[in-house]
Write an enzyme that holds these catalytic residues in place. Sequence first.
Site, short mmCIF file in Angstrom:
data_model
loop_
_atom_site.label_atom_id
_atom_site.label_comp_id
_atom_site.label_asym_id
_atom_site.label_seq_id
_atom_site.Cartn_x
_atom_site.Cartn_y
_atom_site.Cartn_z
N ASP A 124 20.67 15.17 65.84
CA ASP A 124 21.11 16.64 65.97
C ASP A 124 21.08 17.07 64.80
OD1 ASP A 124 21.77 19.03 67.11
OD2 ASP A 124 23.59 18.23 67.82
N ILE B 141 24.71 23.60 61.23
CA ILE B 141 24.90 24.08 59.73
C ILE B 141 26.50 23.97 59.71
CG2 ILE B 141 24.76 26.15 58.31
CD1 ILE B 141 22.31 27.15 59.94
N HIS B 142 26.97 23.59 58.51
CA HIS B 142 28.15 23.51 58.10
C HIS B 142 28.50 24.09 56.72
CE1 HIS B 142 29.49 20.57 61.42
NE2 HIS B 142 27.93 20.40 61.33
N ARG B 143 29.84 24.41 56.42
CA ARG B 143 29.96 24.89 55.08
C ARG B 143 30.28 23.32 54.36
NH1 ARG B 143 36.16 27.39 56.12
NH2 ARG B 143 37.31 25.54 55.30
N GLU C 148 18.22 20.10 68.41
CA GLU C 148 17.85 21.69 68.22
C GLU C 148 16.58 22.02 67.58
OE1 GLU C 148 22.22 21.95 69.64
OE2 GLU C 148 20.80 20.70 67.98
N GLU D 189 34.44 33.81 55.73
CA GLU D 189 33.77 33.11 56.95
C GLU D 189 33.54 34.47 57.90
OE1 GLU D 189 32.94 30.46 57.77
OE2 GLU D 189 33.98 28.96 56.83
#
Length: 496
Positions: free
Chosen positions: A167, A170-172, A235, A291
Site C-alpha cells: 500500500d 502520505i505521512h508527515r 492505490e 496541518e
Amino acid sequence: MENQKLEIVDLRSALEFLKSVPGQLIETNEAADPNAEISGVYRYIGAGGTVMRPTRIGPAMIFNNVKGHEDARVLIGLLASRERVGLMLGEKPDRLGFLLNEAVKNPIQPVVSKEKPKCQEVVHYADEPGFDIRKLVPAPTNTEEDAGPYITLGMCYASDPENGDSDITIHRLCLQSKDEMSMFFTPGARHLGVFREKAEKLGKPLPISISIGVDPAIEIAACFEPPTTPIGFNELSIAGAIRNKAVELTECLTIDEKAIGNAEYVIEGELIPNVRVREDQNTNTGKAMPEFPGYTGPACAEIPLIKVKAVTHRINPIMQTCIGPSEEHVSMAGIPTEASILQMVEKAMPGRLLNVYAHSSGGGKYMAILQFKKSQPSDEGRQRQAALLAFSAFSELKHVIIVDEDVNPFDSNDVMWALNTRYQGDVDTIFIPGVRCHPLDPSQTPEFSSSIRDKGISCKTIFDCTVPYDLKDRFQRAKFKDVDPARFAPELFETH
C-alpha cells in the site's frame, strides 16, 4: 482533453506540460532559505486552502536557488489549484471526483521494471562517511516553529509482513538526525499503520520506501481511504487507471521493498520496532507543523522512527513539498473523498446525487457539499439519507451541506444563498453527536465541550438546504435569457 494526449508520466513531464499553460507555473532564481522562507513566500503566491489570509489560489512555483542545496530545486504548490489538477489529469475540474470513481472501479496494478530506474541515477548509502539526509534532501519547514524539516509529499510504500499486500500513503516525516526520520500515524486511519503494528508484534523492522516527486496522479490516488479502498487495496492501481498505464516500480537497493521508478528522490529505510522519539526533540517548540485545519499541530511525545539506509535520486533532483493547510491538501484529500461519496450514494440511490465538492474550508476532509436532485415525491428525505451515506463513505467528514440541482456546489456564494433562502435552522439541521471524526480538529476535545468524551469525537451535522419537493415551484430562480456572451465580450469568453 484526454489523458493520453497529456503524456504525463512523472513529475518532470507534468512540469513541462504546465509550462505550456499560461499562469500555471512560475520560477525564481532568488536565493531562498528552506527554513520557513519558501513556505512564507508561497503563502502569498498560491497557497489558498485554510492558510491565514492574505493568501490566494495561484501558480505552482519552483525555487531554483535553495540555500545549502546547490544541485537541487524545490517545487511547491503543484496541486494547489483544482483547475491545475484537472489539467494534469485530463478532466474538467468539476468532474474530477467522477474520474477517480471510475479509476477505482477499473484499477491497473503496478508492475516492477527490470530496467535501471531514473530514481537511482545517484546513490548515497547511509554507511558511507559524511552521509546526512538533511544535506541530501532539501526538506523545508513550513514555519519557524516547526519541529524540524518535514517531507510533506513523500509517497510511503510498505507491505504487510504476513501476506505481502502493499500500500501507499502520505505521512508527515520529520528529519531527526543524519539517518533518522520520525513518522506520524493518524490512529487507526492508515493501512501502513496496520503493517507497522504487525511487524512490531513480530519484533521485526518494517521496510519502507519514500518516493518524492512523482506523477501527480499518484499523489492524488494515494489519498484514498477505507471503505473505498480497504486494506489490501494498492492505490497505485488507481493512478494506473487514471493514466491507462501501470505505474512502474523498482526494487530498492538496501531493503526488501519497492519504490516508484521515476521519482525524483527515494529514501530507503526501516521502521524500527518498539522505538519511539519525541517529534520536537531538536527544537523543543512543542509543535509539529501546520496541518490541514489551519492550525499548527502539537508535537508527538512518542512517535515511530525510521532508520534510513540509503537516499537515491535523479541527477539535479526536484524536491516537491507543500504547505500543510494549503489548497494542495484540499486537492489530495478532497477529490478522493468526493469519489468515495459518489460511489457509495450512487450504489444506494442511482441518479440522484449529481455532484460532490469536498470544500476548501474543511481542508478537503471536514466539509462536503452534496448536489442532490429530487425528481419525484418519494425522493423527499432521500437527500438526508445521502448525507448519512457520505459520513459512512468518509469517516473524517464533519459537516454536510445539501443543495438542489440549480445550485453550484463549487460556488460558495451560491451555497450560502441556498443556506439563506432554502434553510430553516430548527427543522433543517440534523445533529449526530458523539461520533469519531479527526483528532486534528482543535474543537473536538472535552475541554471545548463537556459533551465530547474523547479527543477526536465530534457532533457531525447535516445542513439540508434543499427545497421540499412539494414546494419546488415556489423556489424557481429568476430566469434570464440564454445568450452567447462571447458575441458581446469576446475578450472575456472562450468560443467553442
